[in-house]
Design an enzyme around this catalytic site. Structure first.
Site, short mmCIF file in Angstrom:
data_model
loop_
_atom_site.label_atom_id
_atom_site.label_comp_id
_atom_site.label_asym_id
_atom_site.label_seq_id
_atom_site.Cartn_x
_atom_site.Cartn_y
_atom_site.Cartn_z
CG HIS A 26 -68.40 64.59 45.38
ND1 HIS A 26 -68.33 63.67 45.90
CD2 HIS A 26 -67.65 65.54 45.48
CE1 HIS A 26 -66.69 64.08 46.38
NE2 HIS A 26 -66.44 64.71 45.86
CB CYS A 27 -70.19 70.30 46.53
SG CYS A 27 -72.11 70.20 47.16
CG HIS A 28 -66.53 69.16 49.56
ND1 HIS A 28 -66.50 67.72 50.05
CD2 HIS A 28 -65.58 68.83 48.31
CE1 HIS A 28 -65.82 66.40 49.05
NE2 HIS A 28 -65.09 68.09 47.83
CB SER A 72 -59.85 65.27 54.17
OG SER A 72 -59.08 66.07 53.50
NE ARG A 119 -65.03 61.66 50.18
CZ ARG A 119 -64.28 62.86 49.85
NH1 ARG A 119 -63.90 63.10 50.67
NH2 ARG A 119 -64.37 62.58 48.69
NE ARG A 125 -53.50 63.03 45.90
CZ ARG A 125 -54.59 63.45 46.42
NH1 ARG A 125 -54.23 65.44 47.02
NH2 ARG A 125 -55.71 63.67 45.30
CE1 TYR A 152 -60.18 60.44 45.53
CE2 TYR A 152 -60.12 62.44 47.23
CZ TYR A 152 -59.90 62.07 45.57
OH TYR A 152 -59.69 62.74 45.30
CG HIS A 176 -63.14 61.97 42.10
ND1 HIS A 176 -64.23 61.78 42.19
CD2 HIS A 176 -63.00 62.34 43.24
CE1 HIS A 176 -64.63 63.34 43.47
NE2 HIS A 176 -63.71 63.02 43.91
CG ASP A 244 -64.32 68.23 44.28
OD1 ASP A 244 -64.28 67.46 45.23
OD2 ASP A 244 -63.50 68.08 43.87
#
Length: 289
Positions: A26-28, A72, A119, A125, A152, A176, A244
């Site tokens: 899980h990384c971006h 996002s 996803r 938010r 998520y 998470h 993350d």
């Protein structure tokens, strides 16, 4: 407008050494913006954090591969994620965010580019709209590709999401752990509800990630360890782990990625659990073909 930096310039070297073949699942990547512009709908405007930075961190932390999740800030244009996968020399796969009107040929191209999941984001938010009916249509279309769904959400909407989760015809991975409260302890209402979900639905997996986001105590995140260790032990074949990085929206509480890695042996206390968490489980989802 100044652009947000949410990562340390150089992570500390972790004490823990991951097993051979370990995957940061899980990384971006962010941009680079000049090449891959951010979505006009983005809720945050980060500085560039491209594939070269990600792969340098991977090597420093002792990992071999990455699963890059579409951030996002890039909306449904997966070009930055696909670019990072293409530059990885086969050491990365990805999770996309797609428009409900995507056609089968476009899905095929994403698959060829290394995408293995989509996803769905329910955090208000971060996104303005989360249409369950359209998401379900996408889930039905990706199932034949062998893809899974990453979701998520926050703990307060778990019950509301149950019918939607139960209708998804493929593996579901919850980011998470659905963000349960750590202040409630290992037997708290929110983590207990989440474990009931996993007990009743063997197709649902989870990422035991982000002590920096979830801990109420702060580093070294003892409350997170207390709550999460039993999850790893109870569902050893359905857990994933990731840094993350580059920690979207964490500019006011930036974690050291080396410290995050050193949490792994505290939540997965045996070599067997560590191998399942870091190698076997993500391989099954992302490198099965």
């Amino acid at each position: 407008m100044s652009r947000i930096i949410s990562w340390v310039e150089e992570a500390s070297k972790p004490s823990y050494i991951p097993p051979a073949g370990a995957i940061d699942a899980h990384c971006h990547v962010f941009g680079p913006e000049a090449e891959f512009p951010f979505s006009p709908k983005t809720k945050y405007h980060p500085a560039d954090a491209g594939p070269e930075m990600l792969f340098a961190l991977r090597d420093r932390l002792g990992f071999d591969r990455n699963v890059i999740v579409q951030a996002s800030c890039h909306g449904t244009d997966n070009s930055a994620t696909l670019n990072a996968i293409a530059k990885s020399n086969g050491k990365a796969r990805g999770v996309a965010v797609v428009d409900p009107v995507i056609n089968d040929e476009e899905l095929k191209l994403l698959h060829e580019g290394g995408i293995r999941g989509v996803r769905f984001n329910f955090l208000k938010r971060l996104v303005d709209d989360a249409p369950k009916d359209k998401f379900l249509e996408i889930a039905k279309r990706i199932a034949p590709l062998g893809w899974h769904v990453v979701i998520y959400f926050e703990a307060d909407i778990l019950e509301e999401l149950l019918p939607f989760l139960e209708a998804i015809p493929t593996i579901v991975v919850v980011d998470h752990m659905g963000r349960p409260s750590m202040t409630q302890g290992r037997d708290g209402a929110e983590i207990s509800a989440f474990k009931r979900l996993l007990d009743e639905h063997p197709n649902i997996w989870t990422k035991v990630t982000c002590p920096d986001r979830l801990s109420a105590q702060g580093y070294p995140w003892d409350d997170f360890v207390e709550v999460v260790r039993p999850v790893v032990e109870r569902y050893p074949d359905r857990v994933l782990w990731g840094t993350d990085w580059p920690h979207p929206n964490m500019q006011d509480n930036i974690p050291d990625d080396g410290h995050l890695v050193d949490v792994i042996p505290r939540i997965a206390v045996t070599a067997e659990l560590q191998r399942k968490l870091l190698v076997d489980n993500p391989e099954r989802l992302y490198w099965a073909d």
